[in-house]
Write a protein that holds these residues in place. Structure first.
Motif, PDB file in Angstrom:
ATOM      1  N   ASN A  55      37.935  80.253  53.363  1.00 27.30           N
ATOM      2  CA  ASN A  55      38.751  80.966  52.366  1.00 27.30           C
ATOM      3  C   ASN A  55      38.122  80.965  50.975  1.00 27.30           C
ATOM      4  OD1 ASN A  55      40.691  81.541  54.315  1.00 27.30           O
ATOM      5  ND2 ASN A  55      41.863  79.683  53.866  1.00 27.30           N
ATOM      6  N   ARG A  56      36.910  80.445  50.881  1.00 24.30           N
ATOM      7  CA  ARG A  56      36.139  80.420  49.631  1.00 24.30           C
ATOM      8  C   ARG A  56      36.858  79.675  48.501  1.00 24.30           C
ATOM      9  NH1 ARG A  56      34.895  85.815  47.773  1.00 24.30           N
ATOM     10  NH2 ARG A  56      33.488  84.742  46.374  1.00 24.30           N
ATOM     11  N   GLU A  57      37.662  78.689  48.853  1.00 25.49           N
ATOM     12  CA  GLU A  57      38.408  77.938  47.845  1.00 25.49           C
ATOM     13  C   GLU A  57      37.516  77.263  46.806  1.00 25.49           C
ATOM     14  OE1 GLU A  57      41.501  75.431  49.497  1.00 25.49           O
ATOM     15  OE2 GLU A  57      42.000  76.977  50.964  1.00 25.49           O
ATOM     16  N   PRO A  58      36.366  76.680  47.179  1.00 19.82           N
ATOM     17  CA  PRO A  58      35.536  76.071  46.141  1.00 19.82           C
ATOM     18  C   PRO A  58      35.048  77.074  45.090  1.00 19.82           C
ATOM     19  CG  PRO A  58      34.933  75.191  48.278  1.00 19.82           C
ATOM     20  CD  PRO A  58      35.877  76.344  48.523  1.00 19.82           C
ATOM     21  N   ASP A  59      34.939  78.338  45.477  1.00 14.34           N
ATOM     22  CA  ASP A  59      34.528  79.371  44.529  1.00 14.34           C
ATOM     23  C   ASP A  59      35.713  79.964  43.774  1.00 14.34           C
ATOM     24  OD1 ASP A  59      31.831  79.206  45.380  1.00 14.34           O
ATOM     25  OD2 ASP A  59      32.274  80.528  47.075  1.00 14.34           O
ATOM     26  N   LEU A  60      36.814  80.190  44.488  1.00 16.91           N
ATOM     27  CA  LEU A  60      37.933  80.940  43.918  1.00 16.91           C
ATOM     28  C   LEU A  60      39.029  80.071  43.307  1.00 16.91           C
ATOM     29  CD1 LEU A  60      38.285  83.577  46.770  1.00 16.91           C
ATOM     30  CD2 LEU A  60      37.062  83.815  44.587  1.00 16.91           C
ATOM     31  N   PRO A  64      37.751  73.720  36.593  1.00 22.22           N
ATOM     32  CA  PRO A  64      36.928  72.605  36.134  1.00 22.22           C
ATOM     33  C   PRO A  64      37.681  71.580  35.289  1.00 22.22           C
ATOM     34  CG  PRO A  64      35.796  74.685  35.811  1.00 22.22           C
ATOM     35  CD  PRO A  64      37.209  75.016  36.195  1.00 22.22           C
ATOM     36  N   MET A  65      37.209  70.342  35.406  1.00 23.62           N
ATOM     37  CA  MET A  65      37.748  69.230  34.622  1.00 23.62           C
ATOM     38  C   MET A  65      36.593  68.544  33.896  1.00 23.62           C
ATOM     39  SD  MET A  65      40.631  67.517  37.119  1.00 23.62           S
ATOM     40  CE  MET A  65      41.501  66.600  35.849  1.00 23.62           C
ATOM     41  N   ILE A  66      36.947  67.871  32.836  1.00 24.64           N
ATOM     42  CA  ILE A  66      35.997  67.136  32.016  1.00 24.64           C
ATOM     43  C   ILE A  66      35.983  65.671  32.449  1.00 24.64           C
ATOM     44  CG2 ILE A  66      35.437  66.444  29.638  1.00 24.64           C
ATOM     45  CD1 ILE A  66      35.210  69.479  30.181  1.00 24.64           C
ATOM     46  N   ARG A  67      34.815  65.055  32.428  1.00 23.11           N
ATOM     47  CA  ARG A  67      34.718  63.621  32.730  1.00 23.11           C
ATOM     48  C   ARG A  67      34.846  62.842  31.422  1.00 23.11           C
ATOM     49  NH1 ARG A  67      30.092  59.859  33.033  1.00 23.11           N
ATOM     50  NH2 ARG A  67      31.091  57.934  33.636  1.00 23.11           N
ATOM     51  N   TYR A  68      35.796  61.939  31.415  1.00 29.93           N
ATOM     52  CA  TYR A  68      35.960  61.015  30.294  1.00 29.93           C
ATOM     53  C   TYR A  68      35.636  59.611  30.785  1.00 29.93           C
ATOM     54  CZ  TYR A  68      37.856  64.782  27.518  1.00 29.93           C
ATOM     55  OH  TYR A  68      37.991  65.957  26.823  1.00 29.93           O
ATOM     56  N   HIS A  69      35.958  58.618  30.010  1.00 32.75           N
ATOM     57  CA  HIS A  69      35.577  57.236  30.329  1.00 32.75           C
ATOM     58  C   HIS A  69      36.042  56.779  31.708  1.00 32.75           C
ATOM     59  CE1 HIS A  69      33.810  56.400  26.464  1.00 32.75           C
ATOM     60  NE2 HIS A  69      34.842  56.973  25.898  1.00 32.75           N
ATOM     61  N   PHE A  70      37.213  57.214  32.119  1.00 30.21           N
ATOM     62  CA  PHE A  70      37.758  56.761  33.400  1.00 30.21           C
ATOM     63  C   PHE A  70      37.764  57.870  34.439  1.00 30.21           C
ATOM     64  CE2 PHE A  70      39.693  54.125  30.061  1.00 30.21           C
ATOM     65  CZ  PHE A  70      39.128  52.908  30.422  1.00 30.21           C
ATOM     66  N   GLY A  71      36.911  58.854  34.275  1.00 26.63           N
ATOM     67  CA  GLY A  71      36.799  59.916  35.261  1.00 26.63           C
ATOM     68  C   GLY A  71      37.427  61.219  34.807  1.00 26.63           C
ATOM     69  N   ALA A  72      37.688  62.074  35.790  1.00 33.45           N
ATOM     70  CA  ALA A  72      38.257  63.391  35.522  1.00 33.45           C
ATOM     71  C   ALA A  72      39.576  63.244  34.787  1.00 33.45           C
ATOM     72  CB  ALA A  72      38.469  64.151  36.826  1.00 33.45           C
ATOM     73  N   PHE A  73      39.746  64.069  33.770  1.00 32.49           N
ATOM     74  CA  PHE A  73      40.934  63.942  32.936  1.00 32.49           C
ATOM     75  C   PHE A  73      41.327  65.307  32.402  1.00 32.49           C
ATOM     76  CE2 PHE A  73      42.915  63.520  28.764  1.00 32.49           C
ATOM     77  CZ  PHE A  73      43.961  62.663  29.055  1.00 32.49           C
ATOM     78  N   ALA A 159      27.289  61.081  37.842  1.00 37.70           N
ATOM     79  CA  ALA A 159      26.200  61.419  36.924  1.00 37.70           C
ATOM     80  C   ALA A 159      26.615  62.390  35.819  1.00 37.70           C
ATOM     81  CB  ALA A 159      25.029  62.007  37.707  1.00 37.70           C
ATOM     82  N   THR A 160      27.827  62.895  35.881  1.00 36.14           N
ATOM     83  CA  THR A 160      28.287  63.826  34.847  1.00 36.14           C
ATOM     84  C   THR A 160      28.377  63.073  33.525  1.00 36.14           C
ATOM     85  OG1 THR A 160      29.580  65.084  36.450  1.00 36.14           O
ATOM     86  CG2 THR A 160      30.149  65.384  34.125  1.00 36.14           C
ATOM     87  N   PRO A 161      27.749  63.591  32.474  1.00 34.14           N
ATOM     88  CA  PRO A 161      27.828  62.901  31.182  1.00 34.14           C
ATOM     89  C   PRO A 161      29.263  62.925  30.638  1.00 34.14           C
ATOM     90  CG  PRO A 161      26.604  64.971  30.983  1.00 34.14           C
ATOM     91  CD  PRO A 161      26.940  64.792  32.429  1.00 34.14           C
ATOM     92  N   LEU A 162      29.596  61.926  29.833  1.00 29.92           N
ATOM     93  CA  LEU A 162      30.915  61.911  29.195  1.00 29.92           C
ATOM     94  C   LEU A 162      31.135  63.222  28.463  1.00 29.92           C
ATOM     95  CD1 LEU A 162      31.196  58.303  27.738  1.00 29.92           C
ATOM     96  CD2 LEU A 162      32.229  59.227  29.820  1.00 29.92           C
ATOM     97  N   LYS A 163      32.328  63.760  28.601  1.00 31.93           N
ATOM     98  CA  LYS A 163      32.750  65.035  28.031  1.00 31.93           C
ATOM     99  C   LYS A 163      32.034  66.236  28.657  1.00 31.93           C
ATOM    100  CE  LYS A 163      34.202  62.970  23.725  1.00 31.93           C
ATOM    101  NZ  LYS A 163      34.096  62.939  22.280  1.00 31.93           N
ATOM    102  N   GLY A 164      31.358  65.992  29.779  1.00 30.16           N
ATOM    103  CA  GLY A 164      30.725  67.073  30.507  1.00 30.16           C
ATOM    104  C   GLY A 164      31.649  67.582  31.602  1.00 30.16           C
ATOM    105  N   THR A 165      31.421  68.807  32.047  1.00 29.19           N
ATOM    106  CA  THR A 165      32.209  69.396  33.124  1.00 29.19           C
ATOM    107  C   THR A 165      31.695  68.874  34.459  1.00 29.19           C
ATOM    108  OG1 THR A 165      32.579  71.389  31.826  1.00 29.19           O
ATOM    109  CG2 THR A 165      32.935  71.564  34.192  1.00 29.19           C
ATOM    110  N   ILE A 166      32.595  68.383  35.267  1.00 30.00           N
ATOM    111  CA  ILE A 166      32.235  67.847  36.576  1.00 30.00           C
ATOM    112  C   ILE A 166      31.792  69.010  37.467  1.00 30.00           C
ATOM    113  CG2 ILE A 166      33.087  66.617  38.608  1.00 30.00           C
ATOM    114  CD1 ILE A 166      35.075  65.219  36.606  1.00 30.00           C
ATOM    115  N   PRO A 167      30.605  68.895  38.082  1.00 36.02           N
ATOM    116  CA  PRO A 167      30.087  70.013  38.875  1.00 36.02           C
ATOM    117  C   PRO A 167      30.660  70.058  40.289  1.00 36.02           C
ATOM    118  CG  PRO A 167      28.504  68.237  38.893  1.00 36.02           C
ATOM    119  CD  PRO A 167      29.642  67.804  37.984  1.00 36.02           C
ATOM    120  N   SER A 168      30.466  71.180  40.907  1.00 38.43           N
ATOM    121  CA  SER A 168      30.843  71.389  42.302  1.00 38.43           C
ATOM    122  C   SER A 168      29.879  70.630  43.214  1.00 38.43           C
ATOM    123  CB  SER A 168      30.776  72.883  42.616  1.00 38.43           C
ATOM    124  OG  SER A 168      30.943  73.113  43.992  1.00 38.43           O
ATOM    125  N   ILE A 169      30.365  70.268  44.395  1.00 43.81           N
ATOM    126  CA  ILE A 169      29.513  69.696  45.451  1.00 43.81           C
ATOM    127  C   ILE A 169      29.604  70.574  46.705  1.00 43.81           C
ATOM    128  CG2 ILE A 169      29.577  67.332  44.568  1.00 43.81           C
ATOM    129  CD1 ILE A 169      31.708  66.700  46.749  1.00 43.81           C
TER     130      ILE A 169
END
Length: 186
Positions: A55-60, A64-73, A159-169
């Motif tokens: 259903n192409r959910e990862p694309d559609l 996106p979420m930002i990584r902060y000190h304790f993860g996605a936030f 590996a996502t830098p702080l305040k960076g957008t967490i990438p797709s896998i």
């Protein structure tokens, strides 16, 4: 005291953030489904992971979420204020002002009813209800810290830098799905 009209409780903002992450990143949720399949052999987990990609959910569906000190936030004040203003969800904070130790989110009967009505009215909205149920099942009784630890097992997330957008896998999970599907009974 929960209240007679409370039908569900989610303890801890960290757990809510972790569940929200899996809904907003269908490829990470599919990866967790594959982990479950490898542990239990439950064919429905493999099939659901396949549907996520078919259903192409990862694309559609990825939000996106930002990584902060304790993860996605994601700040929750605005979306929760809408739900709270209609008494669909209630918040209860433990601790003192400026030192909140835990937040509980309580779903009311009115909230459950609204969710069901919206899901019945539009399959696009039913998707969110259904994925929330899958994320909750995958999480089990684990607390927010344990769920965040699971998310950090993914190299791209960690590996996502702080305040960076967490990438797709998605590419990696799709390849894993194909490999597992080849060996699975039809």
């Amino acid at each position: 005291m929960l209240g007679a009209d409370v039908v569900g409780v989610l303890r801890a903002q960290s757990r809510l953030q972790a569940l929200d992450f899996w809904i907003r990143y269908p490829d990470y949720l599919a990866n967790e489904l594959l982990n479950e399949f490898e542990k239990t052999g439950a064919q429905f987990d493999l099939e659901l992971a396949r549907r996520i990609f078919d259903n192409r959910e990862p694309d559609l569906r990825r939000v996106p979420m930002i990584r902060y000190h304790f993860g996605a936030f994601e700040p929750l004040h605005n979306p929760l204020s809408i739900l709270r203003s209609r008494d669909l969800v209630r918040q209860h904070r433990q601790g003192e002002p400026g030192n909140v130790t835990e937040t509980w989110y309580r779903l009311t009967k009115a909230g459950r009813s609204a969710m069901d009505q919206l899901a019945d009215a539009a399959c696009e909205l039913a998707w969110y209800r259904d994925r929330a149920a899958v994320a909750a099942r995958i999480a089990g009784v684990a607390g927010g810290a344990a769920l965040k630890d699971r998310q950090y097992l993914q190299e791209e997330y960690a590996a996502t830098p702080l305040k960076g957008t967490i990438p797709s896998i998605a590419d990696r999970v799709r390849a894993r799905l194909d490999e597992l599907s080849e060996g699975a009974p039809k």
